[in-house]
Design a protein around this motif. Sequence first.
Motif, PDB file in Angstrom:
ATOM      1  N   ARG A  35       8.875  24.967 -44.308  1.00 17.65           N
ATOM      2  CA  ARG A  35      10.267  25.044 -43.887  1.00 17.65           C
ATOM      3  C   ARG A  35      10.540  26.375 -43.201  1.00 17.65           C
ATOM      4  O   ARG A  35      10.040  27.409 -43.611  1.00 17.65           O
ATOM      5  N   THR A  36      11.352  26.323 -42.167  1.00 20.24           N
ATOM      6  CA  THR A  36      11.696  27.537 -41.437  1.00 20.24           C
ATOM      7  C   THR A  36      12.750  28.313 -42.225  1.00 20.24           C
ATOM      8  O   THR A  36      13.367  27.785 -43.151  1.00 20.24           O
ATOM      9  N   GLU A  37      12.947  29.558 -41.840  1.00 21.99           N
ATOM     10  CA  GLU A  37      13.955  30.387 -42.505  1.00 21.99           C
ATOM     11  C   GLU A  37      15.351  29.788 -42.323  1.00 21.99           C
ATOM     12  O   GLU A  37      16.183  29.848 -43.218  1.00 21.99           O
ATOM     13  N   GLU A  38      15.606  29.216 -41.154  1.00 22.95           N
ATOM     14  CA  GLU A  38      16.903  28.588 -40.892  1.00 22.95           C
ATOM     15  C   GLU A  38      17.129  27.407 -41.829  1.00 22.95           C
ATOM     16  O   GLU A  38      18.218  27.227 -42.373  1.00 22.95           O
ATOM     17  N   GLN A  39      16.104  26.594 -42.027  1.00 24.16           N
ATOM     18  CA  GLN A  39      16.212  25.453 -42.937  1.00 24.16           C
ATOM     19  C   GLN A  39      16.419  25.917 -44.370  1.00 24.16           C
ATOM     20  O   GLN A  39      17.209  25.331 -45.110  1.00 24.16           O
ATOM     21  N   LYS A  40      15.724  26.980 -44.763  1.00 23.68           N
ATOM     22  CA  LYS A  40      15.887  27.508 -46.112  1.00 23.68           C
ATOM     23  C   LYS A  40      17.301  28.040 -46.326  1.00 23.68           C
ATOM     24  O   LYS A  40      17.901  27.829 -47.384  1.00 23.68           O
ATOM     25  N   ALA A  41      17.846  28.717 -45.320  1.00 18.65           N
ATOM     26  CA  ALA A  41      19.209  29.241 -45.420  1.00 18.65           C
ATOM     27  C   ALA A  41      20.218  28.096 -45.519  1.00 18.65           C
ATOM     28  O   ALA A  41      21.164  28.150 -46.311  1.00 18.65           O
ATOM     29  N   ARG A  42      20.000  27.038 -44.736  1.00 15.78           N
ATOM     30  CA  ARG A  42      20.892  25.884 -44.782  1.00 15.78           C
ATOM     31  C   ARG A  42      20.807  25.188 -46.137  1.00 15.78           C
ATOM     32  O   ARG A  42      21.818  24.743 -46.689  1.00 15.78           O
TER      33      ARG A  42
ATOM     34  N   GLY B 238      20.089  26.642 -48.978  1.00 13.83           N
ATOM     35  CA  GLY B 238      20.793  27.488 -49.931  1.00 13.83           C
ATOM     36  C   GLY B 238      22.301  27.311 -49.845  1.00 13.83           C
ATOM     37  O   GLY B 238      22.998  27.248 -50.862  1.00 13.83           O
ATOM     38  N   GLN B 239      22.813  27.213 -48.629  1.00 17.21           N
ATOM     39  CA  GLN B 239      24.251  27.018 -48.448  1.00 17.21           C
ATOM     40  C   GLN B 239      24.681  25.663 -49.005  1.00 17.21           C
ATOM     41  O   GLN B 239      25.715  25.553 -49.665  1.00 17.21           O
ATOM     42  N   THR B 240      23.887  24.641 -48.759  1.00 11.79           N
ATOM     43  CA  THR B 240      24.201  23.314 -49.270  1.00 11.79           C
ATOM     44  C   THR B 240      24.193  23.302 -50.794  1.00 11.79           C
ATOM     45  O   THR B 240      25.059  22.699 -51.426  1.00 11.79           O
ATOM     46  N   ALA B 241      23.237  23.987 -51.393  1.00 13.27           N
ATOM     47  CA  ALA B 241      23.166  24.058 -52.856  1.00 13.27           C
ATOM     48  C   ALA B 241      24.394  24.761 -53.427  1.00 13.27           C
ATOM     49  O   ALA B 241      24.938  24.337 -54.461  1.00 13.27           O
ATOM     50  N   LYS B 242      24.845  25.817 -52.766  1.00 11.46           N
ATOM     51  CA  LYS B 242      26.047  26.518 -53.233  1.00 11.46           C
ATOM     52  C   LYS B 242      27.273  25.616 -53.154  1.00 11.46           C
ATOM     53  O   LYS B 242      28.097  25.585 -54.071  1.00 11.46           O
ATOM     54  N   ILE B 243      27.403  24.889 -52.067  1.00 11.53           N
ATOM     55  CA  ILE B 243      28.554  23.993 -51.898  1.00 11.53           C
ATOM     56  C   ILE B 243      28.559  22.918 -52.983  1.00 11.53           C
ATOM     57  O   ILE B 243      29.572  22.671 -53.630  1.00 11.53           O
ATOM     58  N   TRP B 244      27.414  22.272 -53.209  1.00 12.40           N
ATOM     59  CA  TRP B 244      27.338  21.223 -54.223  1.00 12.40           C
ATOM     60  C   TRP B 244      27.546  21.799 -55.623  1.00 12.40           C
ATOM     61  O   TRP B 244      28.169  21.164 -56.480  1.00 12.40           O
ATOM     62  N   GLY B 245      27.043  23.008 -55.866  1.00 11.72           N
ATOM     63  CA  GLY B 245      27.247  23.641 -57.169  1.00 11.72           C
ATOM     64  C   GLY B 245      28.712  23.896 -57.433  1.00 11.72           C
ATOM     65  O   GLY B 245      29.219  23.648 -58.537  1.00 11.72           O
ATOM     66  N   CYS B 246      29.414  24.386 -56.423  1.00 15.08           N
ATOM     67  CA  CYS B 246      30.857  24.609 -56.580  1.00 15.08           C
ATOM     68  C   CYS B 246      31.600  23.302 -56.815  1.00 15.08           C
ATOM     69  O   CYS B 246      32.515  23.240 -57.645  1.00 15.08           O
ATOM     70  N   LEU B 247      31.225  22.261 -56.095  1.00 12.65           N
ATOM     71  CA  LEU B 247      31.884  20.970 -56.286  1.00 12.65           C
ATOM     72  C   LEU B 247      31.655  20.417 -57.684  1.00 12.65           C
ATOM     73  O   LEU B 247      32.567  19.866 -58.300  1.00 12.65           O
ATOM     74  N   VAL B 248      30.432  20.587 -58.181  1.00 10.13           N
ATOM     75  CA  VAL B 248      30.108  20.086 -59.520  1.00 10.13           C
ATOM     76  C   VAL B 248      30.957  20.797 -60.570  1.00 10.13           C
ATOM     77  O   VAL B 248      31.352  20.207 -61.573  1.00 10.13           O
ATOM     78  N   LEU B 249      31.258  22.060 -60.343  1.00  8.62           N
ATOM     79  CA  LEU B 249      32.077  22.812 -61.288  1.00  8.62           C
ATOM     80  C   LEU B 249      33.572  22.595 -61.071  1.00  8.62           C
ATOM     81  O   LEU B 249      34.334  22.467 -62.041  1.00  8.62           O
ATOM     82  N   LEU B 250      34.013  22.554 -59.828  1.00  9.44           N
ATOM     83  CA  LEU B 250      35.440  22.510 -59.548  1.00  9.44           C
ATOM     84  C   LEU B 250      36.077  21.140 -59.762  1.00  9.44           C
ATOM     85  O   LEU B 250      37.221  21.074 -60.223  1.00  9.44           O
ATOM     86  N   VAL B 251      35.391  20.085 -59.445  1.00  6.63           N
ATOM     87  CA  VAL B 251      35.987  18.749 -59.574  1.00  6.63           C
ATOM     88  C   VAL B 251      36.318  18.425 -61.029  1.00  6.63           C
ATOM     89  O   VAL B 251      37.459  18.024 -61.321  1.00  6.63           O
ATOM     90  N   PRO B 252      35.414  18.597 -61.993  1.00  2.62           N
ATOM     91  CA  PRO B 252      35.804  18.327 -63.385  1.00  2.62           C
ATOM     92  C   PRO B 252      36.917  19.259 -63.874  1.00  2.62           C
ATOM     93  O   PRO B 252      37.815  18.818 -64.595  1.00  2.62           O
ATOM     94  N   CYS B 253      36.881  20.521 -63.459  1.00  5.12           N
ATOM     95  CA  CYS B 253      37.943  21.447 -63.866  1.00  5.12           C
ATOM     96  C   CYS B 253      39.290  21.007 -63.304  1.00  5.12           C
ATOM     97  O   CYS B 253      40.310  21.075 -64.001  1.00  5.12           O
ATOM     98  N   ALA B 254      39.313  20.569 -62.071  1.00  4.01           N
ATOM     99  CA  ALA B 254      40.553  20.095 -61.465  1.00  4.01           C
ATOM    100  C   ALA B 254      41.061  18.847 -62.175  1.00  4.01           C
ATOM    101  O   ALA B 254      42.267  18.700 -62.406  1.00  4.01           O
TER     102      ALA B 254
END
Length: 63
Positions: free
Chosen positions: A29-36, A38-54
């Motif tokens: 995987r290229t560095e660009e793919q790895k960065a993308r 990581g960003q996707t993992a952060k977004i999904w992690g936030c959603l997993v935490l925020l949706v049940p809290c909401a």
Amino acid sequence: MAIYRLISLRRRTRDEARAAGYPSGEMPRTEEQKARDGQTAKIWGCLVLLVPCALVLLYVVSR
């Protein structure tokens, strides 16, 4: 039709990787793919935490 294209694309990329000398059939995987990734993992992690809290907050407020 879309499934056929997806399968043929995966097969083609696997064959290209093997031709390039990667026996597993996956290109590194290229560095660009790895960065993308990581960003996707952060977004999904936030959603997993925020949706049940909401939902809990809405339940408490509406009660």
